[in-house]
Design a protein around this motif. Structure first.
Motif, PDB file in Angstrom:
ATOM      1  N   UNK A 196     -18.240   7.642 -16.710  1.00 35.36           N
ATOM      2  CA  UNK A 196     -17.465   6.459 -17.045  1.00 35.36           C
ATOM      3  C   UNK A 196     -17.935   5.307 -16.162  1.00 35.36           C
ATOM      4  N   UNK A 197     -18.229   4.171 -16.801  1.00 38.12           N
ATOM      5  CA  UNK A 197     -18.626   2.964 -16.070  1.00 38.12           C
ATOM      6  C   UNK A 197     -17.492   1.954 -16.191  1.00 38.12           C
ATOM      7  N   UNK A 198     -17.154   1.310 -15.086  1.00 37.82           N
ATOM      8  CA  UNK A 198     -16.031   0.374 -15.096  1.00 37.82           C
ATOM      9  C   UNK A 198     -16.310  -0.818 -14.209  1.00 37.82           C
ATOM     10  N   UNK A 199     -15.750  -1.953 -14.586  1.00 38.82           N
ATOM     11  CA  UNK A 199     -15.697  -3.098 -13.684  1.00 38.82           C
ATOM     12  C   UNK A 199     -14.517  -2.884 -12.743  1.00 38.82           C
ATOM     13  N   UNK A 200     -14.672  -3.312 -11.495  1.00 33.81           N
ATOM     14  CA  UNK A 200     -13.604  -3.142 -10.510  1.00 33.81           C
ATOM     15  C   UNK A 200     -13.466  -4.415  -9.681  1.00 33.81           C
ATOM     16  N   UNK A 201     -12.333  -4.550  -9.010  1.00 35.86           N
ATOM     17  CA  UNK A 201     -12.178  -5.594  -8.003  1.00 35.86           C
ATOM     18  C   UNK A 201     -12.995  -5.189  -6.779  1.00 35.86           C
ATOM     19  N   UNK A 202     -13.355  -6.142  -5.912  1.00 30.51           N
ATOM     20  CA  UNK A 202     -14.137  -5.781  -4.718  1.00 30.51           C
ATOM     21  C   UNK A 202     -13.535  -4.607  -3.965  1.00 30.51           C
ATOM     22  N   UNK A 203     -14.374  -3.624  -3.679  1.00 28.58           N
ATOM     23  CA  UNK A 203     -13.953  -2.378  -3.047  1.00 28.58           C
ATOM     24  C   UNK A 203     -13.927  -2.540  -1.531  1.00 28.58           C
ATOM     25  N   UNK A 204     -12.880  -2.050  -0.906  1.00 27.37           N
ATOM     26  CA  UNK A 204     -12.798  -2.082   0.553  1.00 27.37           C
ATOM     27  C   UNK A 204     -13.852  -1.154   1.146  1.00 27.37           C
ATOM     28  N   UNK A 205     -14.435  -1.585   2.247  1.00 23.38           N
ATOM     29  CA  UNK A 205     -15.448  -0.765   2.915  1.00 23.38           C
ATOM     30  C   UNK A 205     -14.896   0.623   3.239  1.00 23.38           C
ATOM     31  N   UNK A 206     -13.667   0.680   3.731  1.00 19.99           N
ATOM     32  CA  UNK A 206     -13.070   1.972   4.079  1.00 19.99           C
ATOM     33  C   UNK A 206     -12.674   2.777   2.847  1.00 19.99           C
ATOM     34  N   UNK A 207     -12.618   2.096   1.681  1.00 16.63           N
ATOM     35  CA  UNK A 207     -12.197   2.795   0.480  1.00 16.63           C
ATOM     36  C   UNK A 207     -13.237   3.744  -0.072  1.00 16.63           C
ATOM     37  N   UNK A 237     -18.491  -6.698   5.854  1.00 25.94           N
ATOM     38  CA  UNK A 237     -17.123  -7.156   6.077  1.00 25.94           C
ATOM     39  C   UNK A 237     -16.153  -6.101   5.559  1.00 25.94           C
ATOM     40  N   UNK A 238     -14.836  -6.321   5.734  1.00 23.25           N
ATOM     41  CA  UNK A 238     -13.870  -5.315   5.248  1.00 23.25           C
ATOM     42  C   UNK A 238     -13.990  -4.997   3.763  1.00 23.25           C
ATOM     43  N   UNK A 239     -14.368  -6.019   2.946  1.00 22.16           N
ATOM     44  CA  UNK A 239     -14.631  -5.768   1.530  1.00 22.16           C
ATOM     45  C   UNK A 239     -16.134  -5.680   1.310  1.00 22.16           C
ATOM     46  N   UNK A 240     -16.568  -4.776   0.453  1.00 25.55           N
ATOM     47  CA  UNK A 240     -17.989  -4.686   0.150  1.00 25.55           C
ATOM     48  C   UNK A 240     -18.454  -5.980  -0.513  1.00 25.55           C
ATOM     49  N   UNK A 241     -19.719  -6.348  -0.322  1.00 22.06           N
ATOM     50  CA  UNK A 241     -20.182  -7.690  -0.696  1.00 22.06           C
ATOM     51  C   UNK A 241     -20.222  -7.966  -2.192  1.00 22.06           C
ATOM     52  N   UNK A 242     -20.016  -9.223  -2.516  1.00 19.35           N
ATOM     53  CA  UNK A 242     -20.022  -9.884  -3.815  1.00 19.35           C
ATOM     54  C   UNK A 242     -18.689  -9.705  -4.542  1.00 19.35           C
ATOM     55  N   UNK A 243     -18.408 -10.637  -5.429  1.00 14.23           N
ATOM     56  CA  UNK A 243     -17.124 -10.666  -6.116  1.00 14.23           C
ATOM     57  C   UNK A 243     -17.080  -9.699  -7.292  1.00 14.23           C
ATOM     58  N   UNK A 244     -18.159  -9.634  -8.081  1.00 12.65           N
ATOM     59  CA  UNK A 244     -18.203  -8.773  -9.266  1.00 12.65           C
ATOM     60  C   UNK A 244     -18.834  -7.434  -8.907  1.00 12.65           C
ATOM     61  N   UNK A 245     -18.075  -6.366  -9.087  1.00 13.93           N
ATOM     62  CA  UNK A 245     -18.556  -5.036  -8.731  1.00 13.93           C
ATOM     63  C   UNK A 245     -18.257  -4.059  -9.866  1.00 13.93           C
ATOM     64  N   UNK A 246     -18.968  -2.952  -9.855  1.00 14.58           N
ATOM     65  CA  UNK A 246     -18.755  -1.914 -10.846  1.00 14.58           C
ATOM     66  C   UNK A 246     -18.795  -0.549 -10.198  1.00 14.58           C
ATOM     67  N   UNK A 247     -18.261   0.422 -10.894  1.00  7.85           N
ATOM     68  CA  UNK A 247     -18.212   1.788 -10.394  1.00  7.85           C
ATOM     69  C   UNK A 247     -18.478   2.721 -11.563  1.00  7.85           C
ATOM     70  N   UNK A 248     -19.283   3.756 -11.325  1.00 11.73           N
ATOM     71  CA  UNK A 248     -19.400   4.815 -12.326  1.00 11.73           C
ATOM     72  C   UNK A 248     -19.014   6.130 -11.684  1.00 11.73           C
ATOM     73  N   UNK A 249     -18.341   6.964 -12.462  1.00 11.48           N
ATOM     74  CA  UNK A 249     -17.903   8.289 -12.023  1.00 11.48           C
ATOM     75  C   UNK A 249     -18.467   9.309 -12.987  1.00 11.48           C
TER      76      UNK A 249
END
Length: 339
Positions: A196-207, A237-249
């Protein structure tokens, strides 16, 4: 393939590229890219035959597969040890309806398992009921022997469509990710995986570590974050870089999570194509990675450096990997072709 929304290029210029070769037609651009992608695993001629056989118009300049209208996009992928592999994604019928592209993609990728076929049928029904923007793509990657195919299907009406799919991991609680908006389903008949590929909000580094634990994947977050820091040559930084991010699982047929991939637009992460190429090659040199096929794929062409699409950071059971997608043509191709 573009699992996250388009975003603006990073500000700032880049050093002028070396003088380009004379302008060529789009078909020649694909031939050049296939020569660059060829290797002992998949010869250049086999890449060329496969892509031209599956893409109805490989010279099209209006596909929505890539941001510059190129219907073919290569991907260079490196393991943590620097082993390089080339993959490709293609638009089967540039400019056609989503229904036609889906039908062509489905016909081109046989051999799905019963569970994968059930997912394909459910997504097809959802597209028929709700419409589709692009319908589907076809993926190619080295197999044993030659090339194996992967099916990508657009997910309309998510998250409702996602919740209705007949696949156990999707009916259970998915990892908690802000603004998780599924856009694409990947079915790999060779490995039996579902992705599954998805658009996401910026992911926290610790997340990242929390996500891996939630999915039962090996704890590779520290290694992955260090790689990302080294690639950008600056601290995170605390959030991973750039505003538009995606995730695949990705899951295996038994429902076990296989991998997580974090995606971001290359221009937002590393700058315009020329600067991104310089950063990737410098990073590879520091790590002792040869990167010969990426170096050839991204070499200057008429109008500049071939367009770079997405950077991916994969954390899976088989290890860590870095990837970047690269079109066969550059951003300025259209104006070059007209002049």
């Amino acid at each position: 393939m573009d699992p996250v929304p388009a975003c603006a290029a990073a500000a700032g210029g880049a050093a002028p590229p070396p003088a380009p070769d004379p302008a060529a037609d789009p078909s020649d651009a694909l031939s050049r890219a296939c020569r660059a992608a060829g290797g002992a695993d998949v010869p250049a001629a086999q890449w060329d035959r496969a892509l031209r056989g599956l893409c109805a118009e490989p010279g099209a300049q209006d596909s929505n597969l890539s941001a510059i209208g190129d219907p073919v996009e290569f991907q260079a992928l490196w393991t943590a040890a620097g082993a390089e592999q080339i993959r490709a994604t293609l638009d089967p019928v540039p400019g056609a309806s989503g229904a036609e592209r889906r039908a062509r993609a489905v016909a081109a990728v046989p051999g799905l398992s019963p569970g994968q076929r059930a997912l394909r049928a459910a997504v097809t029904a959802a597209q028929q009921a709700q419409g589709a923007r692009f319908g589907g793509w076809i993926g190619l990657r080295p197999g044993n022997p030659g090339l194996r195919r992967k099916l990508y299907l657009e997910l309309p009406g998510a998250p409702e469509t996602l919740a209705a799919l007949p696949f156990a991991p999707l009916t259970r609680r998915l990892p908690a990710v802000r603004a998780f908006a599924p856009v694409l389903l990947g079915l790999d008949p060779g490995r039996g995986t579902v992705e599954i590929y998805a658009a996401i909000a910026p992911l926290a580094r610790d997340g990242l570590g929390l996500l891996l634990a939630d999915l039962g994947l090996p704890p590779r977050a520290h290694e992955a974050l260090q790689l990302l820091t080294d690639l950008r040559d600056q601290s995170l930084r605390p959030l991973l870089p750039t505003q538009d991010q995606g995730l695949s699982l990705s899951w295996g047929e038994d429902g076990t999570a296989e991998a997580l991939t974090w995606y971001v637009h290359c221009d937002a992460l590393l700058g315009p194509a020329a600067r991104a190429r310089e950063s990737l090659l410098a990073f590879g040199q520091r790590r002792g990675w040869a990167m010969p096929r990426y170096r050839a794929l991204s070499a200057p062409v008429a109008g500049g450096i071939p367009w770079h699409g997405l950077v991916g950071l994969t954390l899976g059971r088989s290890g860590l990997a870095l990837s970047v997608t690269c079109a066969t043509r550059c951003e300025a191709w259209r104006s070059c072709a007209r002049s």
